[in-house]
Design a protein around this motif. Structure first.
Motif, PDB file in Angstrom:
ATOM      1  N   VAL A 162       0.843  -1.211  -0.075  1.00 44.79           N
ATOM      2  CA  VAL A 162       0.004  -0.050  -0.006  1.00 44.79           C
ATOM      3  C   VAL A 162       0.865   1.162  -0.028  1.00 44.79           C
ATOM      4  O   VAL A 162       0.210   2.416  -0.401  1.00 44.79           O
ATOM      5  CB  VAL A 162      -1.053   0.013   1.231  1.00 44.79           C
ATOM      6  CG1 VAL A 162      -1.894  -0.987   0.884  1.00 44.79           C
ATOM      7  CG2 VAL A 162      -0.317   0.044   2.507  1.00 44.79           C
ATOM      8  N   SER A 163       2.118   1.151   0.584  1.00 44.70           N
ATOM      9  CA  SER A 163       3.041   2.475   0.427  1.00 44.70           C
ATOM     10  C   SER A 163       3.144   2.643  -0.923  1.00 44.70           C
ATOM     11  O   SER A 163       3.180   3.785  -1.306  1.00 44.70           O
ATOM     12  CB  SER A 163       4.196   1.977   1.069  1.00 44.70           C
ATOM     13  OG  SER A 163       4.180   1.908   2.441  1.00 44.70           O
ATOM     14  N   ILE A 164       3.513   1.727  -1.902  1.00 47.71           N
ATOM     15  CA  ILE A 164       3.623   1.887  -3.427  1.00 47.71           C
ATOM     16  C   ILE A 164       2.422   2.650  -3.914  1.00 47.71           C
ATOM     17  O   ILE A 164       2.247   3.399  -4.624  1.00 47.71           O
ATOM     18  CB  ILE A 164       4.036   0.581  -3.998  1.00 47.71           C
ATOM     19  CG1 ILE A 164       5.516   0.194  -3.531  1.00 47.71           C
ATOM     20  CG2 ILE A 164       4.209   0.953  -5.485  1.00 47.71           C
ATOM     21  CD1 ILE A 164       5.980  -1.205  -3.954  1.00 47.71           C
ATOM     22  N   THR A 165       1.142   1.806  -3.742  1.00 50.84           N
ATOM     23  CA  THR A 165       0.025   2.031  -4.346  1.00 50.84           C
ATOM     24  C   THR A 165      -0.553   3.451  -4.018  1.00 50.84           C
ATOM     25  O   THR A 165      -1.136   4.406  -4.819  1.00 50.84           O
ATOM     26  CB  THR A 165      -0.934   1.001  -4.293  1.00 50.84           C
ATOM     27  OG1 THR A 165      -1.446   0.875  -2.908  1.00 50.84           O
ATOM     28  CG2 THR A 165      -0.620  -0.139  -4.875  1.00 50.84           C
ATOM     29  N   GLU A 166      -0.332   3.920  -2.758  1.00 51.47           N
ATOM     30  CA  GLU A 166      -0.788   5.108  -2.131  1.00 51.47           C
ATOM     31  C   GLU A 166       0.204   6.310  -2.806  1.00 51.47           C
ATOM     32  O   GLU A 166      -0.510   7.240  -3.128  1.00 51.47           O
ATOM     33  CB  GLU A 166      -0.518   5.061  -0.639  1.00 51.47           C
ATOM     34  CG  GLU A 166      -1.682   4.602  -0.011  1.00 51.47           C
ATOM     35  CD  GLU A 166      -3.010   4.730  -0.296  1.00 51.47           C
ATOM     36  OE1 GLU A 166      -3.433   6.028  -0.138  1.00 51.47           O
ATOM     37  OE2 GLU A 166      -3.839   4.090  -0.885  1.00 51.47           O
ATOM     38  N   THR A 167       1.565   5.943  -3.038  1.00 49.98           N
ATOM     39  CA  THR A 167       2.174   6.949  -3.545  1.00 49.98           C
ATOM     40  C   THR A 167       1.767   7.191  -5.018  1.00 49.98           C
ATOM     41  O   THR A 167       1.621   8.590  -5.428  1.00 49.98           O
ATOM     42  CB  THR A 167       3.768   6.405  -3.624  1.00 49.98           C
ATOM     43  OG1 THR A 167       4.235   6.388  -2.263  1.00 49.98           O
ATOM     44  CG2 THR A 167       4.525   7.507  -4.455  1.00 49.98           C
ATOM     45  N   VAL A 168       1.464   6.139  -5.750  1.00 52.57           N
ATOM     46  CA  VAL A 168       1.109   6.470  -7.265  1.00 52.57           C
ATOM     47  C   VAL A 168      -0.453   7.160  -7.200  1.00 52.57           C
ATOM     48  O   VAL A 168      -0.480   7.983  -8.249  1.00 52.57           O
ATOM     49  CB  VAL A 168       1.268   5.159  -7.801  1.00 52.57           C
ATOM     50  CG1 VAL A 168       0.730   5.126  -9.381  1.00 52.57           C
ATOM     51  CG2 VAL A 168       2.763   4.665  -7.987  1.00 52.57           C
ATOM     52  N   THR A 169      -1.362   6.470  -6.596  1.00 54.51           N
ATOM     53  CA  THR A 169      -2.460   6.949  -6.699  1.00 54.51           C
ATOM     54  C   THR A 169      -2.695   8.410  -6.180  1.00 54.51           C
ATOM     55  O   THR A 169      -3.321   9.209  -6.816  1.00 54.51           O
ATOM     56  CB  THR A 169      -3.463   6.088  -5.942  1.00 54.51           C
ATOM     57  OG1 THR A 169      -3.119   4.726  -6.120  1.00 54.51           O
ATOM     58  CG2 THR A 169      -4.853   6.409  -6.098  1.00 54.51           C
ATOM     59  N   TRP A 170      -1.978   9.083  -5.044  1.00 53.24           N
ATOM     60  CA  TRP A 170      -2.184  10.156  -4.640  1.00 53.24           C
ATOM     61  C   TRP A 170      -1.689  10.984  -5.690  1.00 53.24           C
ATOM     62  O   TRP A 170      -1.862  12.202  -6.049  1.00 53.24           O
ATOM     63  CB  TRP A 170      -1.452  10.216  -3.363  1.00 53.24           C
ATOM     64  CG  TRP A 170      -2.231  10.245  -2.013  1.00 53.24           C
ATOM     65  CD1 TRP A 170      -2.272   9.034  -1.522  1.00 53.24           C
ATOM     66  CD2 TRP A 170      -3.323  11.102  -1.561  1.00 53.24           C
ATOM     67  NE1 TRP A 170      -3.324   9.139  -0.243  1.00 53.24           N
ATOM     68  CE2 TRP A 170      -3.766  10.291  -0.419  1.00 53.24           C
ATOM     69  CE3 TRP A 170      -3.656  12.390  -1.607  1.00 53.24           C
ATOM     70  CZ2 TRP A 170      -4.815  10.895   0.370  1.00 53.24           C
ATOM     71  CZ3 TRP A 170      -4.569  12.927  -0.678  1.00 53.24           C
ATOM     72  CH2 TRP A 170      -5.165  12.177   0.244  1.00 53.24           C
ATOM     73  N   GLY A 171      -0.211  10.629  -6.149  1.00 56.48           N
ATOM     74  CA  GLY A 171       0.501  11.537  -6.962  1.00 56.48           C
ATOM     75  C   GLY A 171      -0.525  11.707  -8.286  1.00 56.48           C
ATOM     76  O   GLY A 171      -0.072  12.813  -8.885  1.00 56.48           O
TER      77      GLY A 171
END
Length: 410
Positions: free
Chosen positions: A26-35
């Motif tokens: 979720v650290s990876i997916t949150e970074t991409v989705t928020w970005g």
């Protein structure tokens, strides 16, 4: 049933608790989705205005619609994750976000933009911090703060990574083609991770014979009877309203003062990066100040940061603003994530977090268009920023005067 604390996988000969795999995912997916979804909108704000022939108020209203829908959906999303886990929901949310990002780059009217962002609100509710935090909390009884801190530390770089890239794509291929490229990135990274890596934690998979008390925690109704619930809910509403408005209007404000769009985007990007040291400092500072003073200090720090914007010409640099505002924003996110879990427990964390998010994300929804309306009423951006700073000071004082009732848990 084996608890999530006992579940592990073997990597390079070492046993790793699967909860940390969840944290990494979720650290990876949150970074991409928020970005892409959240931080992309302010970068593309001006060209959308020009292409659609619409005012800033009209265009930012689309963003507000999406955030409003996300706020309304937060509570049912949280309840779903409490009962079923986040795998199916977050995967579906990433699929929807991908399709809508493609559609966003092809809108030709305000009505189409509003329709896309109405549905994008559902995608955000299913993919951003609230569901991610609920998934993480369900896997940890101990070291929960460290797990949540890890997610917010990594995702704190979302604006730093993506806003300069988006500004660069804007100058090279235009905002429509940029969104097509970003949609591909969103699909390739987030969908497979959510579909293949996420599993259900203990609080979302109790067996028929296992008592709910096996996982401690208040119900939403019990939490809503406490003073701390309402104090925190109102304070985070005020904080998110102000900071969300600034995140959308900062680029136009800086551009109007002679900065390039790329430099202005970089300012927001580095402000996002400063969330990381802010979060690293949160735990030791909280232990030193105590919970009530820490929560109040977060809002006061945001006020100090915003008060610098009207004085940016006299100060001559945006660096103090980046440092103070970025660190305060980072602490605010972590404060909300950890305090709710500590105070109210893990069993119904998704529902309680969703209820607080109803106000906090609702503030994000009305913040951008609210700032546009304030701009029309007050006449210039400095007056708007002064008003935001004053509201944050009042929120800080309210926390101190009322007392949070946290009793050291935050």
């Amino acid at each position: 049933m084996t608890s999530p604390e006992q579940q592990s996988i073997r990597v390079a000969g070492r046993e790793i608790h699967y909860g940390w795999v969840i944290v990494t995912a979720v650290s990876i997916t949150e970074t991409v989705t928020w970005g892409i979804i959240y931080y992309g909108f302010p970068v593309f704000l001006r060209p959308m205005e020009q292409d659609l022939g619409a005012s800033r108020v009209a265009v930012t209203a689309a963003f507000s619609i999406g955030l409003g829908v996300a706020a309304l959906a937060a509570l049912p999303v949280g309840r779903w994750i409490d009962r079923h886990g986040g795998r199916g929901l977050m995967t579906a949310g990433s699929c929807l976000a991908t399709v809508l990002t493609f559609a966003w780059g092809r809108v030709e009217s305000l009505a189409a933009l509003y329709a896309v962002w109405f549905l994008m609100g559902l995608a955000m509710a299913a993919t951003l911090y609230e569901p991610a935090f609920a998934v993480v909390v369900s896997w940890f009884r101990e070291r929960r703060d460290r797990a949540l801190l890890t997610v917010t530390l990594v995702a704190g770089f979302a604006s730093t990574i993506f806003m300069p890239i988006e500004a660069w794509l804007l100058t090279r291929v235009g905002w429509r083609s940029a969104l097509t490229i970003l949609a591909v990135v969103l699909a390739v990274i987030t969908i497979p991770i959510h579909a293949l890596v996420l599993r259900r934690g203990r609080t979302s998979r109790l067996t028929a014979g296992e008592a709910p008390s096996a996982v401690p925690g208040m119900t939403l109704r019990e939490a809503a009877r406490t003073l701390v619930f309402w104090v925190l809910a109102i304070a985070f509403f005020v904080g998110n309203f102000s900071t969300a408005a600034v995140s959308v209007h900062l680029i136009p404000y800086f551009v109007d003062r002679g900065y390039t769009a790329t430099v202005a985007a970089a300012v927001i990007g580095w402000m996002g990066a400063m969330q990381v040291p802010g979060r690293l400092l949160f735990v030791p500072i909280s232990m030193w100040l105590g919970a009530r003073w820490m929560v109040a200090s977060v809002f006061f720090g945001q006020a100090v940061g915003l008060a610098q914007l009207p004085l940016i010409g006299a100060i001559g640099t945006a660096i103090p603003f980046i440092l103070v505002m970025g660190a305060s924003n980072g602490m605010s996110t972590l404060s909300r994530a950890t305090s709710l879990a500590h105070i109210f427990g893990a069993r119904h964390y998704g529902a309680i977090s969703g209820a607080v998010a109803l106000g906090a994300n609702g503030a994000r929804a009305v913040g951008p268009v609210g700032a546009s309306l304030l701009l029309l009423a007050l006449g210039d951006y400095p007056s708007v920023f002064w008003a935001f700073a004053a509201s944050l000071v009042l929120a800080s004082l309210a926390v101190l005067i009322a007392g949070t009732g946290v009793k050291g848990e935050t």
